[in-house]
Write an enzyme that holds these catalytic residues in place. Structure first.
Site, PDB file in Angstrom:
ATOM      1  N   SER A 140      34.896  40.345  41.060  1.00 36.45           N
ATOM      2  CA  SER A 140      34.314  39.537  39.977  1.00 36.45           C
ATOM      3  C   SER A 140      34.174  40.407  38.737  1.00 36.45           C
ATOM      4  O   SER A 140      34.039  41.640  38.843  1.00 36.45           O
ATOM      5  CB  SER A 140      32.924  39.052  40.402  1.00 36.45           C
ATOM      6  OG  SER A 140      32.267  38.428  39.309  1.00 36.45           O
ATOM      7  N   TYR A 153      24.614  40.409  44.031  1.00 38.30           N
ATOM      8  CA  TYR A 153      25.994  39.963  43.771  1.00 38.30           C
ATOM      9  C   TYR A 153      26.767  41.062  43.037  1.00 38.30           C
ATOM     10  O   TYR A 153      27.894  41.398  43.425  1.00 38.30           O
ATOM     11  CB  TYR A 153      25.969  38.672  42.947  1.00 38.30           C
ATOM     12  CG  TYR A 153      27.330  38.042  42.766  1.00 38.30           C
ATOM     13  CD1 TYR A 153      27.940  37.329  43.801  1.00 38.30           C
ATOM     14  CD2 TYR A 153      28.016  38.149  41.555  1.00 38.30           C
ATOM     15  CE1 TYR A 153      29.194  36.747  43.636  1.00 38.30           C
ATOM     16  CE2 TYR A 153      29.269  37.572  41.380  1.00 38.30           C
ATOM     17  CZ  TYR A 153      29.853  36.866  42.426  1.00 38.30           C
ATOM     18  OH  TYR A 153      31.096  36.299  42.260  1.00 38.30           O
TER      19      TYR A 153
END
Ligand SMILES: NC(=O)c1ccc[n+]([C@@H]2O[C@H](COP(=O)([O-])OP(=O)(O)OC[C@H]3O[C@@H](n4cnc5c(N)ncnc54)[C@H](O)[C@@H]3O)[C@@H](O)[C@H]2O)c1
Length: 250
Positions: A140, A153
């Site tokens: 990401s 995350y």
């Protein structure tokens, strides 16, 4: 010119293939000629795989090491080997550090970081036997540049980027790359703003971080994964390729 993104004859396993980026990738890979095993924890993966013409749709939680080993062996048997792997299964969590429980932290790391480790570990012997094999880990932009209220995350995705680079050194000539998306219009992305008190304002706040102010489609993301999984990127390994509408380069 050669069609360098043709995957005819390739045998590829895609995790997270019941939805979003993983599903669009697996479907695109079938259309590009590959034999594809779709893997997901969601039982819908069987229907998705069958509708797309995949070789199989197998259910597993990537956090479960022994189940992953079994399912990857099953995928290799269905395909007659494995020469491509895409790790797209993942979850998000938007919480402050004081609201986040240790169980939530551990689960996120178990899926987003331990999951790709389990799948790569189980697939490595098959990939080593193949020629021109590839792994793409869907990390990401949050693994490159931080976001607030996403400690778990961001840590998982930054960990996945460095896992990818270290593994590229170990598995060469198998090529191992990370794809770092920005915002892709999937259920995971929509969860990040739909439950906010003012979802439209929150969506605008998110879009404002990007130079190209729109969420990409899962198909657009799948084409980046196709690039990294095909001969089109034959001299690339160990990269973290941002496909993030310009959020992280500046
Ligand atoms: N959508 C975005 O904007 C975006 C941005 C950056 C990175 N990503 C990453 O892309 C990947 C795919 O996300 P998406 O947006 O397509 O989400 P999605 O929710 O549409 O798809 C994720 C899929 O992974 C599966 N999955 C989740 N946990 C699993 C587990 N433990 N075992 C097996 N399967 C599991 C889900 O069932 C689902 O089918 C994720 O790793 C995510 O972190 C997404």
């Amino acid at each position: 010119m050669d069609d360098v993104t043709n995957l005819t004859g390739r045998r590829i396993v895609v995790t997270g293939a019941a939805s979003g980026i993983g599903r669009a990738t697996a479907e695109l890979f079938v259309r590009r000629g590959a034999g594809v095993v779709f893997i997901d924890r969601d039982a819908a993966v069987a229907t998705v795989a069958s509708a797309a013409g995949g070789a199989a749709g197998l259910v597993v939680d990537v956090a479960d090491e022994s189940a992953v080993t079994r399912v990857v062996a099953e995928a290799a048997a269905a395909l007659g080997g494995i020469d491509g792997l895409v790790n797209s299964a993942g979850i998000d969590l938007v919480k402050s550090i004081t609201d986040m429980t240790p169980a939530e932290w551990n689960r996120l790391l178990a899926v987003n970081l331990n999951g790709p480790f389990h799948v790569c570990r189980a697939a490595a012997p098959f990939l080593r036997e193949a020629s021109e094999a590839t792994i793409v880990n869907v990390a990401s932009g949050a693994g490159l540049v931080p976001l607030k209220h996403r400690t778990a995350y961001c840590a998982s995705k930054a960990g996945l980027v460095m896992f990818t680079k270290s593994l590229a050194m170990e598995l060469a000539p198998v090529r191992v790359n990370a794809f770092c998306p920005g915002i892709i219009d999937t259920p995971l992305f929509r969860l990040s703003f739909e439950n906010e008190p003012d979802p439209d304002a929150e969506l605008q706040r998110i879009l404002d971080r990007y130079l190209i102010k729109r969420a990409a489609t899962p198909e657009e993301a799948a084409h980046v994964v196709l690039f990294l999984s095909s001969r089109a990127s034959s001299i690339m390994t160990g990269v973290a390729l941002a496909g993030d509408a310009g959020r992280t380069f500046h």
